[in-house]
Design a protein around this motif. Structure first.
Motif, mmCIF file in Angstrom:
data_model
loop_
_atom_site.group_PDB
_atom_site.id
_atom_site.type_symbol
_atom_site.label_atom_id
_atom_site.label_comp_id
_atom_site.label_asym_id
_atom_site.label_seq_id
_atom_site.Cartn_x
_atom_site.Cartn_y
_atom_site.Cartn_z
ATOM 1 N N ASN A 134 -0.490 4.152 1.534
ATOM 2 C CA ASN A 134 0.565 3.352 1.423
ATOM 3 C C ASN A 134 -0.023 2.136 0.653
ATOM 4 O O ASN A 134 -1.072 1.687 0.923
ATOM 5 C CB ASN A 134 1.210 3.292 2.490
ATOM 6 C CG ASN A 134 0.801 2.530 3.645
ATOM 7 O OD1 ASN A 134 -0.496 2.515 3.753
ATOM 8 N ND2 ASN A 134 1.638 1.771 4.143
ATOM 9 N N HIS A 135 0.897 1.439 0.260
ATOM 10 C CA HIS A 135 0.578 0.110 -0.453
ATOM 11 C C HIS A 135 1.800 -1.122 -0.261
ATOM 12 O O HIS A 135 2.911 -0.998 -0.622
ATOM 13 C CB HIS A 135 0.709 0.112 -2.042
ATOM 14 C CG HIS A 135 0.047 -0.886 -2.797
ATOM 15 N ND1 HIS A 135 -0.893 -1.737 -2.309
ATOM 16 C CD2 HIS A 135 -0.055 -1.133 -4.301
ATOM 17 C CE1 HIS A 135 -1.395 -2.600 -3.227
ATOM 18 N NE2 HIS A 135 -0.883 -2.324 -4.362
ATOM 19 N N ILE A 136 1.294 -2.076 0.784
ATOM 20 C CA ILE A 136 2.209 -2.928 1.164
ATOM 21 C C ILE A 136 1.721 -4.518 0.930
ATOM 22 O O ILE A 136 2.572 -5.436 1.295
ATOM 23 C CB ILE A 136 2.687 -2.751 2.766
ATOM 24 C CG1 ILE A 136 1.354 -2.758 3.673
ATOM 25 C CG2 ILE A 136 3.422 -1.563 2.969
ATOM 26 C CD1 ILE A 136 1.542 -2.416 5.254
ATOM 27 N N GLY A 137 0.456 -4.587 0.346
ATOM 28 C CA GLY A 137 0.130 -6.079 0.531
ATOM 29 C C GLY A 137 -0.914 -6.169 -0.647
ATOM 30 O O GLY A 137 -1.608 -4.931 -1.053
ATOM 31 N N ALA B 20 -3.010 5.318 6.039
ATOM 32 C CA ALA B 20 -2.101 4.348 6.314
ATOM 33 C C ALA B 20 -2.527 3.040 6.841
ATOM 34 O O ALA B 20 -3.568 2.875 7.594
ATOM 35 C CB ALA B 20 -1.025 4.974 7.122
ATOM 36 N N LEU B 21 -1.808 2.140 6.263
ATOM 37 C CA LEU B 21 -2.134 0.579 6.383
ATOM 38 C C LEU B 21 -1.020 -0.043 7.342
ATOM 39 O O LEU B 21 0.225 0.252 6.615
ATOM 40 C CB LEU B 21 -2.682 -0.211 5.409
ATOM 41 C CG LEU B 21 -3.752 0.292 4.765
ATOM 42 C CD1 LEU B 21 -3.838 -0.586 3.388
ATOM 43 C CD2 LEU B 21 -4.946 0.161 5.365
ATOM 44 N N TRP B 22 -0.877 -0.798 8.351
ATOM 45 C CA TRP B 22 0.151 -1.750 8.999
ATOM 46 C C TRP B 22 -0.104 -2.997 9.230
ATOM 47 O O TRP B 22 -1.333 -3.087 9.814
ATOM 48 C CB TRP B 22 1.009 -0.985 9.909
ATOM 49 C CG TRP B 22 2.118 -1.466 10.158
ATOM 50 C CD1 TRP B 22 2.566 -2.059 11.336
ATOM 51 C CD2 TRP B 22 3.316 -1.442 9.582
ATOM 52 N NE1 TRP B 22 3.731 -2.476 11.427
ATOM 53 C CE2 TRP B 22 4.365 -2.441 10.102
ATOM 54 C CE3 TRP B 22 3.528 -1.176 8.049
ATOM 55 C CZ2 TRP B 22 5.430 -2.283 9.509
ATOM 56 C CZ3 TRP B 22 4.947 -1.347 7.658
ATOM 57 C CH2 TRP B 22 5.884 -2.123 8.310
ATOM 58 N N GLY B 23 0.606 -4.116 8.867
ATOM 59 C CA GLY B 23 0.327 -5.255 9.179
ATOM 60 C C GLY B 23 -0.370 -6.059 8.150
ATOM 61 O O GLY B 23 -0.395 -7.377 7.962
ATOM 62 N N THR B 24 -0.867 -5.577 6.920
ATOM 63 C CA THR B 24 -1.504 -6.295 5.825
ATOM 64 C C THR B 24 -0.478 -6.872 5.032
ATOM 65 O O THR B 24 -0.783 -7.912 4.521
ATOM 66 C CB THR B 24 -2.282 -5.327 4.979
ATOM 67 O OG1 THR B 24 -1.302 -4.214 4.306
ATOM 68 C CG2 THR B 24 -3.016 -4.464 5.666
#
Length: 237
Positions: free
Chosen positions: A43-46, A148-152
């Protein structure tokens, strides 16, 4: 071939994260193969997501070559570094060149990193996945590695100021079991399975995340469906 740039860049990133006192929770790195090609999908959040994806491959002693938009390679600072680390520029008007470059790298045993949402998700939920990662894996005969990434997003993301001081932010990373890309399957169906796997990993990372918003003003990094004030998928709230 010797890597003269990538390892020092990783070292610099690790030093930066240490000075920021980031708290890492990483699970599933045993799914990263120690040899052979694979397509790593996250995923891409940052803006720094590629760094954290690459870190997850370090226990397997692997370097990930990311596909990134061509404009990053034109920047006077990032451009030379990206080329020296053998990342792959993607010109959306001429995408076949990048596709062939990535395919050749996979066949030579490299891990290629792809963000199939194409752009950062401002809602911090999964957008639709493009099927290029699945097609690459099918043609190269390699597995897909969901992550999956979270917090970035709290460090640096679209529409918000960078927070690169000593904030002690937790970063949660989850790597899942490989998804096979059978050439006999439709790429769209493989993509659907891959997206579902990344969604499961994202939800697991969110459940494991040890921090909640401090107050009402600190809810911007939480998706709307989890009670936060991030934009709704497809548009701002």
């Amino acid at each position: 071939m010797a890597e003269f740039v990538y390892p020092p860049v990783i070292g610099a990133a690790r030093t930066l994260f240490k000075t920021q006192d980031l708290k890492f929770d990483v699970a599933g790195t045993e799914h990263i193969p120690r040899r052979g090609g694979a397509v790593l999908v996250s995923n891409h959040i940052g803006y720094l997501d590629f760094v954290f994806c690459g870190m997850a491959a370090r226990p397997a002693k692997r370097l990930v070559r990311f596909m990134a938009k061509e404009s990053v390679f034109r920047h006077k600072v990032s451009g030379p570094l990206m080329r020296a680390m053998k990342h792959i520029p993607v010109d959306r008007a001429q995408g076949m060149h990048a596709y062939k470059h990535a395919l050749s790298a996979l066949r030579s045993g490299e891990i290629i990193g792809v963000f199939p949402e194409a752009t950062i998700s401002e809602s911090f939920t999964l957008k639709n996945f493009k099927s290029g990662a699945a097609r690459l894996a099918q043609e190269a005969g390699v597995p897909l590695l969901p992550m999956a990434l979270w917090g970035t997003q709290r460090l640096w993301t679209k529409g918000h100021k960078r927070q690169l001081g000593r904030h002690h932010f937790p970063i949660t990373i989850r790597v899942g079991e490989p998804v096979e890309a059978d050439p006999a399957d439709q790429a769209e169906k493989i993509t659907d399975r891959l997206r579902a796997r990344v969604q499961d990993l994202l939800e697991a990372a969110q459940r494991a995340y040890p921090v909640r918003p401090r107050d009402a003003e600190d809810t911007w990094w939480i998706p709307a469906h989890l009670g936060g004030t991030a934009p709704l998928p497809g548009g701002r709230a």
